[in-house]
Design a protein around this motif. Structure first.
Motif, PDB file in Angstrom:
ATOM      1  N   ARG A 277       0.819  -1.205   0.000  1.00 19.01           N
ATOM      2  CA  ARG A 277       0.000   0.000   0.000  1.00 19.01           C
ATOM      3  C   ARG A 277       0.857   1.261   0.000  1.00 19.01           C
ATOM      4  O   ARG A 277       0.560   2.235  -0.692  1.00 19.01           O
ATOM      5  CB  ARG A 277      -0.938  -0.001   1.208  1.00 19.01           C
ATOM      6  CG  ARG A 277      -1.875   1.206   1.258  1.00 19.01           C
ATOM      7  CD  ARG A 277      -2.864   1.081   2.376  1.00 19.01           C
ATOM      8  NE  ARG A 277      -2.205   1.008   3.683  1.00 19.01           N
ATOM      9  CZ  ARG A 277      -2.844   0.845   4.832  1.00 19.01           C
ATOM     10  NH1 ARG A 277      -4.162   0.700   4.847  1.00 19.01           N
ATOM     11  NH2 ARG A 277      -2.192   0.798   5.966  1.00 19.01           N
ATOM     12  N   GLN A 278       1.947   1.259   0.787  1.00 18.52           N
ATOM     13  CA  GLN A 278       2.804   2.436   0.860  1.00 18.52           C
ATOM     14  C   GLN A 278       3.467   2.718  -0.489  1.00 18.52           C
ATOM     15  O   GLN A 278       3.590   3.878  -0.902  1.00 18.52           O
ATOM     16  CB  GLN A 278       3.867   2.258   1.945  1.00 18.52           C
ATOM     17  CG  GLN A 278       3.348   2.374   3.376  1.00 18.52           C
ATOM     18  CD  GLN A 278       2.568   1.135   3.808  1.00 18.52           C
ATOM     19  OE1 GLN A 278       2.762   0.056   3.247  1.00 18.52           O
ATOM     20  NE2 GLN A 278       1.705   1.285   4.806  1.00 18.52           N
ATOM     21  N   GLU A 279       3.875   1.645  -1.181  1.00 15.51           N
ATOM     22  CA  GLU A 279       4.489   1.838  -2.494  1.00 15.51           C
ATOM     23  C   GLU A 279       3.496   2.409  -3.496  1.00 15.51           C
ATOM     24  O   GLU A 279       3.832   3.290  -4.299  1.00 15.51           O
ATOM     25  CB  GLU A 279       5.052   0.513  -3.005  1.00 15.51           C
ATOM     26  CG  GLU A 279       6.269   0.020  -2.228  1.00 15.51           C
ATOM     27  CD  GLU A 279       6.805  -1.280  -2.765  1.00 15.51           C
ATOM     28  OE1 GLU A 279       6.272  -1.764  -3.787  1.00 15.51           O
ATOM     29  OE2 GLU A 279       7.744  -1.831  -2.161  1.00 15.51           O
ATOM     30  N   LEU A 280       2.254   1.908  -3.452  1.00 20.56           N
ATOM     31  CA  LEU A 280       1.232   2.440  -4.344  1.00 20.56           C
ATOM     32  C   LEU A 280       0.925   3.887  -4.004  1.00 20.56           C
ATOM     33  O   LEU A 280       0.719   4.730  -4.895  1.00 20.56           O
ATOM     34  CB  LEU A 280      -0.042   1.591  -4.260  1.00 20.56           C
ATOM     35  CG  LEU A 280      -1.216   2.065  -5.141  1.00 20.56           C
ATOM     36  CD1 LEU A 280      -0.810   2.138  -6.613  1.00 20.56           C
ATOM     37  CD2 LEU A 280      -2.415   1.131  -4.967  1.00 20.56           C
ATOM     38  N   TYR A 281       0.911   4.224  -2.713  1.00 25.00           N
ATOM     39  CA  TYR A 281       0.671   5.604  -2.284  1.00 25.00           C
ATOM     40  C   TYR A 281       1.745   6.528  -2.857  1.00 25.00           C
ATOM     41  O   TYR A 281       1.435   7.606  -3.404  1.00 25.00           O
ATOM     42  CB  TYR A 281       0.666   5.673  -0.757  1.00 25.00           C
ATOM     43  CG  TYR A 281       0.440   7.057  -0.190  1.00 25.00           C
ATOM     44  CD1 TYR A 281      -0.846   7.499   0.123  1.00 25.00           C
ATOM     45  CD2 TYR A 281       1.508   7.918   0.040  1.00 25.00           C
ATOM     46  CE1 TYR A 281      -1.056   8.767   0.649  1.00 25.00           C
ATOM     47  CE2 TYR A 281       1.305   9.192   0.554  1.00 25.00           C
ATOM     48  CZ  TYR A 281       0.024   9.608   0.858  1.00 25.00           C
ATOM     49  OH  TYR A 281      -0.182  10.865   1.372  1.00 25.00           O
ATOM     50  N   ARG A 282       3.001   6.095  -2.755  1.00 27.70           N
ATOM     51  CA  ARG A 282       4.093   6.924  -3.276  1.00 27.70           C
ATOM     52  C   ARG A 282       4.010   7.058  -4.793  1.00 27.70           C
ATOM     53  O   ARG A 282       4.251   8.140  -5.348  1.00 27.70           O
ATOM     54  CB  ARG A 282       5.437   6.327  -2.858  1.00 27.70           C
ATOM     55  CG  ARG A 282       5.737   6.467  -1.360  1.00 27.70           C
ATOM     56  CD  ARG A 282       7.189   6.139  -1.065  1.00 27.70           C
ATOM     57  NE  ARG A 282       7.448   4.714  -1.235  1.00 27.70           N
ATOM     58  CZ  ARG A 282       7.354   3.831  -0.253  1.00 27.70           C
ATOM     59  NH1 ARG A 282       6.988   4.221   0.964  1.00 27.70           N
ATOM     60  NH2 ARG A 282       7.620   2.553  -0.466  1.00 27.70           N
ATOM     61  N   GLU A 283       3.661   5.956  -5.467  1.00 24.27           N
ATOM     62  CA  GLU A 283       3.550   6.002  -6.918  1.00 24.27           C
ATOM     63  C   GLU A 283       2.404   6.918  -7.349  1.00 24.27           C
ATOM     64  O   GLU A 283       2.552   7.723  -8.283  1.00 24.27           O
ATOM     65  CB  GLU A 283       3.335   4.594  -7.475  1.00 24.27           C
ATOM     66  CG  GLU A 283       3.238   4.556  -9.001  1.00 24.27           C
ATOM     67  CD  GLU A 283       3.003   3.150  -9.534  1.00 24.27           C
ATOM     68  OE1 GLU A 283       2.885   3.003 -10.763  1.00 24.27           O
ATOM     69  OE2 GLU A 283       2.918   2.205  -8.711  1.00 24.27           O
ATOM     70  N   TYR A 284       1.283   6.802  -6.656  1.00 22.59           N
ATOM     71  CA  TYR A 284       0.118   7.600  -7.049  1.00 22.59           C
ATOM     72  C   TYR A 284       0.387   9.096  -6.842  1.00 22.59           C
ATOM     73  O   TYR A 284      -0.023   9.929  -7.661  1.00 22.59           O
ATOM     74  CB  TYR A 284      -1.125   7.192  -6.230  1.00 22.59           C
ATOM     75  CG  TYR A 284      -2.383   7.887  -6.687  1.00 22.59           C
ATOM     76  CD1 TYR A 284      -3.075   7.427  -7.806  1.00 22.59           C
ATOM     77  CD2 TYR A 284      -2.862   9.018  -6.021  1.00 22.59           C
ATOM     78  CE1 TYR A 284      -4.216   8.073  -8.248  1.00 22.59           C
ATOM     79  CE2 TYR A 284      -3.988   9.662  -6.470  1.00 22.59           C
ATOM     80  CZ  TYR A 284      -4.670   9.187  -7.577  1.00 22.59           C
ATOM     81  OH  TYR A 284      -5.807   9.849  -8.025  1.00 22.59           O
ATOM     82  N   HIS A 285       1.063   9.436  -5.767  1.00 23.46           N
ATOM     83  CA  HIS A 285       1.342  10.846  -5.465  1.00 23.46           C
ATOM     84  C   HIS A 285       2.687  11.324  -5.999  1.00 23.46           C
ATOM     85  O   HIS A 285       3.111  12.437  -5.689  1.00 23.46           O
ATOM     86  CB  HIS A 285       1.276  11.067  -3.949  1.00 23.46           C
ATOM     87  CG  HIS A 285      -0.104  10.940  -3.378  1.00 23.46           C
ATOM     88  ND1 HIS A 285      -1.096  11.889  -3.583  1.00 23.46           N
ATOM     89  CD2 HIS A 285      -0.682   9.971  -2.621  1.00 23.46           C
ATOM     90  CE1 HIS A 285      -2.207  11.517  -2.960  1.00 23.46           C
ATOM     91  NE2 HIS A 285      -1.982  10.354  -2.378  1.00 23.46           N
ATOM     92  N   HIS A 286       3.336  10.456  -6.803  1.00 24.55           N
ATOM     93  CA  HIS A 286       4.611  10.807  -7.444  1.00 24.55           C
ATOM     94  C   HIS A 286       5.673  11.204  -6.431  1.00 24.55           C
ATOM     95  O   HIS A 286       6.427  12.147  -6.627  1.00 24.55           O
ATOM     96  CB  HIS A 286       4.412  11.953  -8.461  1.00 24.55           C
ATOM     97  CG  HIS A 286       3.349  11.674  -9.483  1.00 24.55           C
ATOM     98  ND1 HIS A 286       3.523  10.776 -10.509  1.00 24.55           N
ATOM     99  CD2 HIS A 286       2.073  12.159  -9.603  1.00 24.55           C
ATOM    100  CE1 HIS A 286       2.428  10.738 -11.250  1.00 24.55           C
ATOM    101  NE2 HIS A 286       1.538  11.559 -10.700  1.00 24.55           N
ATOM    102  N   ILE A 287       5.695  10.489  -5.320  1.00 22.69           N
ATOM    103  CA  ILE A 287       6.687  10.770  -4.279  1.00 22.69           C
ATOM    104  C   ILE A 287       7.982  10.044  -4.615  1.00 22.69           C
ATOM    105  O   ILE A 287       7.972   8.836  -4.886  1.00 22.69           O
ATOM    106  CB  ILE A 287       6.167  10.320  -2.900  1.00 22.69           C
ATOM    107  CG1 ILE A 287       4.909  11.132  -2.530  1.00 22.69           C
ATOM    108  CG2 ILE A 287       7.236  10.488  -1.826  1.00 22.69           C
ATOM    109  CD1 ILE A 287       4.244  10.663  -1.256  1.00 22.69           C
ATOM    110  N   GLY A 288       9.072  10.756  -4.585  1.00 25.87           N
ATOM    111  CA  GLY A 288      10.367  10.149  -4.847  1.00 25.87           C
ATOM    112  C   GLY A 288      10.771  10.134  -6.294  1.00 25.87           C
ATOM    113  O   GLY A 288      11.800   9.574  -6.661  1.00 25.87           O
ATOM    114  N   GLU A 289       9.925  10.737  -7.148  1.00 23.28           N
ATOM    115  CA  GLU A 289      10.272  10.759  -8.584  1.00 23.28           C
ATOM    116  C   GLU A 289      11.164  11.959  -8.897  1.00 23.28           C
ATOM    117  O   GLU A 289      11.114  12.972  -8.215  1.00 23.28           O
ATOM    118  CB  GLU A 289       8.999  10.808  -9.423  1.00 23.28           C
ATOM    119  CG  GLU A 289       8.151   9.551  -9.297  1.00 23.28           C
ATOM    120  CD  GLU A 289       6.939   9.578 -10.202  1.00 23.28           C
ATOM    121  OE1 GLU A 289       6.726  10.614 -10.873  1.00 23.28           O
ATOM    122  OE2 GLU A 289       6.219   8.577 -10.239  1.00 23.28           O
TER     123      GLU A 289
END
Length: 289
Positions: A277-289
């Motif tokens: 879930r945390q990975e999907l959250y980061r991907e959805y919110h473009h965190i770390g890109e």
């Protein structure tokens, strides 16, 4: 490809997954008792609850708590012990570890570290209810607990509505009425279902009927004990059910368009696709890109 024998290497630590009774203590296996006696440490969901079991079988092995709120802290500690050659047993309060209970993160970490994982067979509420339900026992689809909020349940059940397999859910007594109401709303009043409560205990009971009949019955009767809800599969799938396609991020947008909040949609899609879930959250919110 990784190949690890569970039974080779006397000095190697192993993680034992030990099922515990779901009600009747006589369902504890000889092997489970011997394993809990022999290991160096027991990682228990609730040490107070497990201590009662250990006392009953005169097991004196030391315990440490391992539950959903301390996994990040405990997993490195347990891995260190396993790598040092200690034998660790993991158990939940009732039934099989990892099945709607803590365990899966520890198992994944042990596998990634090359530590043998040894599963013991034992009691499971879902399968115990299934074989006595009268519904088709195979194929079946185990889902476990639905989300608690109504709209999240609706979205989950919409995704399941056309499944042909018998579906297995768990539910707490104080949420049973609302869940049955939502199931009837989404899956249809006439869908056959079975409720199993207090399995293996003195007041074990099965209630059989349609979702509407079960909903109406429990609207007027008090629900006690933990429930397994078994719902017959859909043998006449209908077009028009909301479908989820595309990447997980696209699925999140679909769920948001159906009324879920962003966080609820991320949680649902992560569970559906069995991703972090945390990975999907980061991907959805473009965190770390």
């Amino acid at each position: 490809m990784q190949r690890i024998s569970s039974f080779n290497g006397d000095q190697q630590g192993r993680l034992y997954l030990v099922p515990t009774p779901i009600g009747n203590l006589d369902d504890m296996t000889f092997r489970a008792i011997k394993t809990l006696q022999a290991v160096d440490l027991i990682a228990a969901e609730d040490t107070r609850h497990t201590q009662q079991l250990l006392n009953h079988f005169e097991i004196s092995t030391r315990q440490v708590s391992f539950h959903e709120h301390n996994t990040e802290q405990r997993i490195p500690e347990l891995l260190a012990k396993l790598k040092a050659g200690q034998q660790v047993a993991q158990c939940s309060d009732a039934g099989m570890p990892s099945i709607s209970d803590p365990g899966k993160e520890l198992v994944a970490a042990a596998v990634a570290a090359g530590i043998p994982v040894v599963p013991l067979p034992g009691a499971n509420a879902g399968l115990t209810a299934l074989i006595a339900s009268g519904l088709a026992p195979q194929p079946f689809y185990f889902y476990g607990f639905l989300e608690r909020k109504h709209q999240q349940q609706v979205s989950e059940l919409q995704q399941l509505a056309d499944r042909p397999e018998t579906m297995i859910f768990y539910e707490a007594p104080h949420r049973l009425k609302k869940t049955l109401t939502t199931m009837a709303e989404v899956l249809g009043n006439d869908r056959r279902a079975v409720l199993a409560r207090e399995l293996t205990k003195r007041y074990e009971e099965f209630s059989r009927g349609t979702l509407a009949e079960l909903r109406d019955y429990f609207a007027d009767h008090q629900s006690r004990g933990e429930f397994v809800i078994l719902v017959a599969g859909n043998d006449h799938p209908t077009a028009g059910q909301p479908q989820s396609a595309g990447s997980p991020v696209e699925q999140v947008d679909q769920e948001i368009s159906r009324g879920l909040s962003t966080n609820a949609a991320i949680k649902l899609v992560a569970k559906r696709n069995r991703i972090n879930r945390q990975e999907l959250y980061r991907e959805y919110h473009h965190i770390g890109e």
